[in-house]
Structure formats: C-alpha cells, structure tokens
Design a protein around this motif. Structure first.
Motif, PDB file in Angstrom:
ATOM      1  N   ASP A   5       0.827  -1.206   0.000  1.00 30.58           N
ATOM      2  CA  ASP A   5       0.000   0.000   0.000  1.00 30.58           C
ATOM      3  C   ASP A   5       0.863   1.258   0.000  1.00 30.58           C
ATOM      4  O   ASP A   5       0.570   2.210  -0.708  1.00 30.58           O
ATOM      5  CB  ASP A   5      -0.923   0.020   1.226  1.00 30.58           C
ATOM      6  CG  ASP A   5      -2.145  -0.860   1.052  1.00 30.58           C
ATOM      7  OD1 ASP A   5      -2.406  -1.303  -0.079  1.00 30.58           O
ATOM      8  OD2 ASP A   5      -2.843  -1.086   2.054  1.00 30.58           O
ATOM      9  N   ARG A   9       0.901   4.110  -2.876  1.00 26.89           N
ATOM     10  CA  ARG A   9       0.599   5.483  -2.468  1.00 26.89           C
ATOM     11  C   ARG A   9       1.717   6.418  -2.932  1.00 26.89           C
ATOM     12  O   ARG A   9       1.462   7.483  -3.475  1.00 26.89           O
ATOM     13  CB  ARG A   9       0.423   5.559  -0.957  1.00 26.89           C
ATOM     14  CG  ARG A   9       0.054   6.956  -0.470  1.00 26.89           C
ATOM     15  CD  ARG A   9      -0.205   6.990   1.021  1.00 26.89           C
ATOM     16  NE  ARG A   9      -1.435   6.258   1.280  1.00 26.89           N
ATOM     17  CZ  ARG A   9      -1.641   5.487   2.347  1.00 26.89           C
ATOM     18  NH1 ARG A   9      -0.717   5.358   3.266  1.00 26.89           N
ATOM     19  NH2 ARG A   9      -2.776   4.866   2.507  1.00 26.89           N
ATOM     20  N   THR A 125      -8.062   4.381  -3.752  1.00 25.38           N
ATOM     21  CA  THR A 125      -7.296   3.269  -3.227  1.00 25.38           C
ATOM     22  C   THR A 125      -7.015   3.390  -1.735  1.00 25.38           C
ATOM     23  O   THR A 125      -7.071   2.416  -1.008  1.00 25.38           O
ATOM     24  CB  THR A 125      -5.954   3.133  -3.972  1.00 25.38           C
ATOM     25  OG1 THR A 125      -6.222   3.024  -5.377  1.00 25.38           O
ATOM     26  CG2 THR A 125      -5.187   1.908  -3.537  1.00 25.38           C
ATOM     27  N   HIS A 126      -6.737   4.598  -1.285  1.00 23.07           N
ATOM     28  CA  HIS A 126      -6.254   4.774   0.087  1.00 23.07           C
ATOM     29  C   HIS A 126      -7.081   5.736   0.916  1.00 23.07           C
ATOM     30  O   HIS A 126      -6.680   6.032   2.037  1.00 23.07           O
ATOM     31  CB  HIS A 126      -4.803   5.306   0.059  1.00 23.07           C
ATOM     32  CG  HIS A 126      -3.891   4.481  -0.770  1.00 23.07           C
ATOM     33  ND1 HIS A 126      -3.453   3.236  -0.397  1.00 23.07           N
ATOM     34  CD2 HIS A 126      -3.351   4.708  -1.995  1.00 23.07           C
ATOM     35  CE1 HIS A 126      -2.675   2.744  -1.335  1.00 23.07           C
ATOM     36  NE2 HIS A 126      -2.596   3.618  -2.313  1.00 23.07           N
TER      37      HIS A 126
END
Length: 130
Positions: A5, A9, A125-126
């Motif tokens: 992740d 990012r 996504t985050h």
C-alpha cells in the motif's frame, strides 16, 4: 514482488506531482523560450524533455491505475488517465510537437488530466491523502 500500500501510495503521489509539474512546465515553457535568450542563456537540447516525460508518465500511470483498480474496482481514474495520455502523446509525438499555442494547450490539459487521475486513484485506493 508484491506492491505494498505504501509503495502504491508513493507511486501515485509521484505521478500526481510529476503530472502537475508537467502542466506547469508546459504552461511556462513559451515564456521561458522568449525570455531566456534575452538574458543571454542558450536553451538548446532540453526542449524535448516532454517526450521522455510522456513515456515515464505512461508507464507510471498505467501501472498505478492497474494496481489501484485491482483494489477499488472503479473506472473513474481511467476515465481521466486515458484522455490525458492521448493528449500528451498527441502533443509530444505528432505535428503538434511544435511548441506553439496548440501544443501548450494540449500538454497543459493532458498533464492536468494525468494529475487528476493520480489524485483520484490515490483517493479511491487509500482514502483522502493527508
């Protein structure tokens, strides 16, 4: 090697920053080309930097969007990436690569679309970057 992740990012943040800087570069380049010779500075071989950047932006964008899509399953970031890439490729590798007003407009618009795609992918996504 699995992408973590934090790596995804970071990649999206690099893409966002680089695409935004590309748009700024393309918007300011005509001014620099007009002013630098008056200051006695030669602007020689670096003028086609945009072609190398377009290849880098394509690889980074396709990679981060693919990895992001695998997590969030939303096509919205692709809806910005694809036209953004089409514009920067047209502005860099066709007759539009003359550094005239059309080139500037196409490259700035394409760069902003790429930056928007990375920002949207980052948020999907985050969550909101912060």
């Amino acid at each position: 090697m699995a992408i973590t992740d934090s790596r995804l990012r970071k990649a999206d943040r690099v893409g966002l920053a680089a695409s935004f800087l590309c748009a700024v570069h393309c918007a300011l380049l005509p001014l620099a080309l007009a002013v630098l010779p008056a200051l006695g500075l030669n602007v020689g071989g670096w003028i086609d930097f945009d072609q190398a950047f377009v290849v880098f932006a394509t690889v980074l964008g396709l990679t981060t969007m693919t990895l992001g899509y695998r997590r969030h399953r939303a096509f919205r970031a692709w809806a910005l990436l694809v036209p953004g890439l089409a514009l920067v490729w047209a502005g860099s590798f066709t007759w539009l690569h003359d550094h005239g007003p059309a080139h500037v407009g196409i490259m700035v618009t394409g760069g902003l679309l790429l930056a928007g795609a990375h920002l949207l992918n980052l948020r999907l996504t985050h969550g909101r970057p912060g």
